[in-house]
Design a protein around this motif. Structure first.
Motif, mmCIF file in Angstrom:
data_model
loop_
_atom_site.group_PDB
_atom_site.id
_atom_site.type_symbol
_atom_site.label_atom_id
_atom_site.label_comp_id
_atom_site.label_asym_id
_atom_site.label_seq_id
_atom_site.Cartn_x
_atom_site.Cartn_y
_atom_site.Cartn_z
ATOM 1 N N ASN A 137 1.129 44.703 39.792
ATOM 2 C CA ASN A 137 0.642 46.209 39.813
ATOM 3 C C ASN A 137 -0.805 46.246 39.764
ATOM 4 N N THR A 138 -1.172 45.489 38.947
ATOM 5 C CA THR A 138 -2.588 45.513 38.361
ATOM 6 C C THR A 138 -3.541 44.936 39.832
ATOM 7 N N THR A 170 -2.636 44.928 42.598
ATOM 8 C CA THR A 170 -2.515 45.826 43.886
ATOM 9 C C THR A 170 -3.521 47.232 43.711
ATOM 10 N N GLN A 171 -3.595 47.538 42.526
ATOM 11 C CA GLN A 171 -4.574 48.659 42.096
ATOM 12 C C GLN A 171 -5.996 48.369 42.489
ATOM 13 N N PHE A 172 -6.153 47.380 42.334
ATOM 14 C CA PHE A 172 -7.910 47.020 42.448
ATOM 15 C C PHE A 172 -7.896 46.910 43.886
ATOM 16 N N SER A 182 -6.280 47.939 46.359
ATOM 17 C CA SER A 182 -6.542 49.137 47.056
ATOM 18 C C SER A 182 -7.403 50.087 46.870
ATOM 19 N N ASP A 183 -7.817 50.002 45.586
ATOM 20 C CA ASP A 183 -9.132 50.687 45.127
ATOM 21 C C ASP A 183 -10.139 50.308 45.982
ATOM 22 N N ARG A 225 -10.194 50.963 49.678
ATOM 23 C CA ARG A 225 -10.600 52.371 49.840
ATOM 24 C C ARG A 225 -12.052 52.648 49.966
ATOM 25 N N LYS A 261 0.290 52.408 37.788
ATOM 26 C CA LYS A 261 -0.401 51.567 38.816
ATOM 27 C C LYS A 261 0.712 51.052 39.671
ATOM 28 N N PRO A 262 0.533 50.864 40.954
ATOM 29 C CA PRO A 262 -0.753 51.239 41.595
ATOM 30 C C PRO A 262 -0.651 52.756 41.763
ATOM 31 N N CYS A 263 -1.810 53.266 41.605
ATOM 32 C CA CYS A 263 -1.802 54.674 41.596
ATOM 33 C C CYS A 263 -2.790 55.085 42.692
ATOM 34 N N ASP A 264 -2.355 56.035 43.720
ATOM 35 C CA ASP A 264 -2.968 56.406 44.885
ATOM 36 C C ASP A 264 -4.378 57.016 44.489
ATOM 37 N N ALA A 265 -5.577 56.821 45.220
ATOM 38 C CA ALA A 265 -6.664 57.246 45.085
ATOM 39 C C ALA A 265 -6.667 58.448 44.929
#
Ligand code: ADP
Ligand code: FE2
Ligand code: FE2
Ligand code: MG
Lengths: 539, 394
Positions: free
Chosen positions: A284-285, A287-289, A291-292, A295, B104-108
């Motif tokens: 998850n970690t 994946t978060q960064f 996708s950030d 973006r 997480k993962p959290c949508d922007a």
């Protein structure tokens, strides 16, 4: 009148007068007393007679030509114990009578007092009494059979610490027979279990008088193998002193406990499914960064596109020969808004970190595949370095908060014949132990992260894997216990005492290797796995 | 003034990713990114922050420990958790100190709007006038422990109605109150309910939790004795608003959490009045007098006497307690939803409408005769044509 309901009486009497008297008196009895009488004069005749016919009661004279005193009683009881005996005695035999009655004769009547009613009464009564005596005996035998057959260990202890019950199951568990144990001192009987708890239980039970339950009490069976009992201690309130004391009823719960442990293991995390929460976190970690960053890259591209478009317009006007293009100002404005400096600096980093993140995810996925190794029972030559790395990745969430990991893996390590899944399990167990002990150090000292070092190398015909931690070290007192199944110094829920036992089984029994450790208090511990390189070493 | 938002995570890459992703907001938000709890606490000690967004699992001090410290030392900072943890145990622990939990993962977009809404709550918690007002209260009421217990039960992975009922039954008076409520056809329940387990079964744990919170708070702040204030009327107004807000949310097919939060917001929307009455009885009497003169609304009267309103004060208290943001929003803006950042049918909108419709129908409206519904705002949201529908729900 002669029906099968008649009482069949055998009269053993050599004196004709006495015999006649008895017959007459019996004949006098009226009412419901119907009988059939057989008469013999000698014990030997009686024994022969009884071989062939059955009777309900024996009327016995004590002085027969072929048997004196209690001889006849013994002979009859020996062969026909089910038949009640009523003695017809002369007056001079009173002390003998007393003894005989104690030995189980049902009744006696003085010859001088023979009277029909009395005789009939004695006969009926002795038959009844014999019946209930037999029932009692039966039920006692049954009880004993029952006690012998129950699967609970049953030990009776008298008030004076003497073992008075020791059933078959107890024999089986402790490898001592009842004949060895009965009468010995319970506290010194030499069985091995948690005596402290047992003695405490007995004290409590005798104080409170109510049954005491002891849970999960360890014991060693006759072969020295450890197991667990649930125990109930009950006070026995006998009327006679010999039956006062305690009953210990022990139920073997080793299997259940084993299951429980497996269950709690399952809840905990010692295989891929059980590491799932941690793995999810690990995925998850990034994946978060990732996708950030994507973006951000998307936003950046939009901004850059606007800049490019404006440049394009500028270019076109310049190309068309316009020297003072209105787009110069537009460019200035766009650039000011576009935050280009930031982008120039950050886009390469964003790309690199995104790639790293994606890599991390795919590494975890690959490691998961490596780690789980479904269904490879047989030994295959495997790359231990890669197995170690995969296991470390899969378990990363379990150690990364307390320790950094250093690996020193010999790149020239040959393939080693091994059950990959099992080997991974060993590494996992050792890693988790390392993380736990380092966590102990950190939480005591509020210190920084510790270190786990894993190294591999070849040592002659062996491959050696060393897993070193900077934990507490293992105190002398427990050093020879840590490989025991169920031995743990950790709180419930954290430790099961299975990790090292499993590791030992896998390395030593399944791979013919060795598992040892070097430890120093306050410094840490190194576990050393040695595996034979040759297939032939493997048992 | 820019909002100040502090991000805490032990993963440097993650912080950098956030920094880049949130870059477009740099004119509205001042952001700082730190790698551990200790550094975060230092930042908080140095200056004021509106919102903290923290990871859960971190070396040495984890996110829950950190938020607990912040809750005690900097109660006016809004606390969010952003975690990759799938572990319910940790999530459960986190409920106490966090205003909101994100995975997480959290949508922007979700992250941005959540932080924005948290900022609005931060404004309230940072408002000097309210702070000053509340600082005059010697002991601020604390979150009822029974509520916390139920919350834990609710979050645990094997939560059971029976256990929840047992927790509830510890308070006999409250249980009786809830049973009475249920049997008065409250929330449309037709059955006769005689024991707590049944009550929990019919209402569900979420609703029970909300009722417990409401009843306990109303008990703590009971004003039946005070002159010029009709506690009975207040209680009825709160109940009907809660019920009505829930109906509206349901009617609009809002997701279940929104329906539950609408009930909670409705029940508690005016709790600020009780707070002011309890702790400033004399001044509140003046307020009520102003209202009785009929020249202004209650909000205006409160503003006049206290410089703050019951909406803000109530929201402030629940904000300190760490009640979820949508409920606090409902309290804070129930008279002026346009001031919120809300665009859709949130608990706030449901409560605003419910309160408006009920006051409209009430012969003696709790807050005087000035109109309550913000029609312009409803038109803006395109909800005005639903009004007739909702009236009929009453
Ligand atoms: N690396 C280590 N450092 C210190 N003690 C250890 C280490 N590994 C194992 N031990 C000790 O050995 C015990 C048994 O370990 P193990 O069989 O893995 O069971 P568990 O970890 O569930 O307690 C532990 O409880 C601990 O006391
Ligand atoms: Fe209000
Ligand atoms: Fe209201
Ligand atoms: Mg272990």
């Amino acid at each position: 009148m002669n029906s099968h309901l008649d009482i069949k009486i055998l009269l053993i009497e050599d004196n004709p007068n006495d015999a006649e008297l008895a017959k007459v008196k019996l004949a006098e009895v009226g009412g419901s007393f119907s009988y059939e009488l057989f008469h013999v004069e000698l014990l030997s005749e009686a024994l022969v007679f009884l071989q062939e016919s059955s009777v309900d009661v024996i009327l016995l004279d004590l002085s027969l030509p072929d048997a004196q005193g209690d001889e006849s009683v013994h002979a009859l009881q020996k062969n026909f114990s089910q038949i009640p005996i009523v003695i017809l005695s002369g007056s001079k035999e009173s002390s003998l009578i007393l003894r005989i009655v104690q030995e189980g004769v049902q009744d006696y009547i003085g010859k001088n007092r023979v009277d029909g009613e009395l005789l009939a009464h004695a006969i009926r009564y002795s038959i009844e009494r014999k019946k209930s005596e037999r029932a009692l005996l039966n039920s006692k035998a049954e009880t004993e059979r029952l006690l012998a057959s129950i699967s609970y260990v049953l030990i009776g202890v008298s008030e004076h610490d003497e073992v008075i019950q020791w059933n078959l199951t107890a024999e089986k568990f402790f490898g001592r027979t009842a004949s060895e144990m009965l009468g010995t001192s319970f506290c010194q009987c030499g069985i091995q279990w948690d005596w402290q708890k047992v003695v405490q239980g007995i004290l409590q039970c005798s104080e409170e008088g109510t049954p005491v339950h002891l849970h999960e009490l360890w014991y060693l069976n006759g072969n020295g193998k450890k197991g667990f009992f649930d125990i109930t201690l009950t006070r026995m309130h006998g009327h006679v002193e010999e039956s006062r004391g305690f009953l210990i009823l022990a139920n073997d719960i080793s299997e259940r406990k084993q299951l429980e442990i497996e269950l709690s293991l399952a809840k905990k995390m010692e295989s891929i499914g059980q590491l799932a929460a941690g793995i999810a976190h690990e995925i998850n970690t990034p994946t978060q960064f990732v996708s950030d960053n994507l973006r951000f890259l998307q936003d950046s591209f939009c901004a850059i596109q606007t800049v490019l478009t404006t440049y394009d317009q500028l270019f076109q006007t310049v190309e068309a020969g316009q020297t003072n293009s209105p787009f110069v100002d537009a460019i200035k404005r766009t650039l000011a808004e576009a935050d280009l400096e930031f982008m120039k600096e950050e886009i390469p980093k964003a790309l690199k970190q995104s790639l790293d993140g994606a890599n991390r995810v795919s590494n975890i996925v690959r490691a998961m595949k490596d780690f789980s190794h479904p269904g490879t029972e047989e030994k295959k030559p495997i790359d231990l370095n890669r197995a170690i790395e995969s296991t470390a990745i899969v378990a990363r969430n379990e150690w990364k908060y307390v320790a950094d990991m250093v690996t020193d893996l010999d790149p020239a390590l040959p393939l080693v014949p091994c059950q990959a899944g099992e080997f991974n399990q060993v590494i996992l167990n050792l890693l988790i132990n390392g993380a736990h002990t380092i966590n102990d150090v950190i939480s005591q000292t509020e210190g920084d992260k510790g270190k786990i070092t894993i190294s591999t190398r070849v040592e002659g015909e062996w491959v050696e894997v060393r897993i070193a931690d900077t934990g507490t070290g293992i105190s002398e007192a427990v050093r020879d216990k840590i490989f025991d199944p169920f031995f743990t110094t950790k709180e419930v829920g954290k430790g099961t005492g299975q990790g090292l036992a499993i590791a030992h089984d896998i390395i030593v029994n399944k791979h013919g290797g060795t598992l040892t450790f070097e430890t120093e208090l306050g410094k840490g511990t190194t576990f050393v796995i040695r595996l034979p390189l040759q297939r032939t070493h493997v048992c | 003034m820019k909002r100040r938002i502090l991000f805490v995570d032990d993963e440097a890459n993650l912080l950098e990713g956030l920094k880049r992703m949130l870059r477009p907001l740099r004119h509205e938000w001042e952001m700082e990114f730190v790698g551990n709890g200790a550094a975060a606490l230092e930042c908080l000690d140095r200056s004021n922050w509106d919102v903290v967004v923290s990871d859960v699992r971190m070396p040495s001090m984890n996110g829950v420990e950190l938020l607990n410290k912040i809750k005690n030392q900097h109660p006016h900072t809004v606390r969010l958790l952003l975690s990759g943890q799938a572990d319910t145990e940790v999530i459960m622990d986190a409920i106490g100190p966090a205003h909101q939990y994100l995975s997480k993962p959290c949508d922007a977009e979700l992250l941005k709007t959540t932080i924005s809404r948290a900022c609005a709550l931060g404004d309230l918690l940072q408002d000097e006038k309210i702070k000053q007002l509340v600082s005059q209260i010697e002991t601020i009421p604390s979150l009822p422990s029974l509520y916390l217990e139920l919350e834990e039960e609710l979050q645990s992975c094997d939560s059971s109605l029976g256990r929840a009922a047992a927790i509830m039954s510890k308070d006999v008076g409250m249980t009786a109150k809830i049973l009475k409520l249920v049997n008065s056809a409250f929330l449309g329940i037709q059955q006769t309910v005689t024991d707590p387990v049944q009550a929990v079964r019919y209402l569900g744990l979420d609703t029970i939790k909300t009722l417990v919170l409401t009843i306990k708070v109303f008990q703590q702040l009971d004003q039946s004795g005070s002159v010029g204030f009709d506690m009975q009327h207040f209680w009825h107004h709160s109940l009907s608003t809660g019920e009505q807000a829930r109906k509206i949310a349901k009617e609009e097919r809002a997701p279940q959490p929104v329906v539950e939060a609408a009930l909670a917001g409705g029940l508690l929307h005016d709790v600020g009045m009780l707070l002011l009455l309890t702790y400033f009885p004399q001044r509140y009497q003046e307020t009520l007098k102003l209202l009785a003169n009929g020249e202004c609304s209650l909000m205006e009267a409160e503003q006049e006497t206290f410089g703050a309103t019951h909406a803000e004060v109530g929201a402030y208290l629940l904000g300190l307690w760490g009640i979820p943001i949508p409920i606090i929003e409902a309290l804070a803006f129930h008279h002026c939803p346009a001031k919120s950042l809300v665009q859709t049918l949130t608990p706030l909108i449901a409560v605003h409408i419910a309160n408006g419709l009920i006051e409209e129908k009430d012969l003696q409206p709790l807050e005087g005769n000035s109109p309550c519904l913000d029609l312009a705002f409803l038109i803006e949201l395109g909800l005005d044509d639903r009004l007739q529908n909702w009236r009929e729900l009453l």
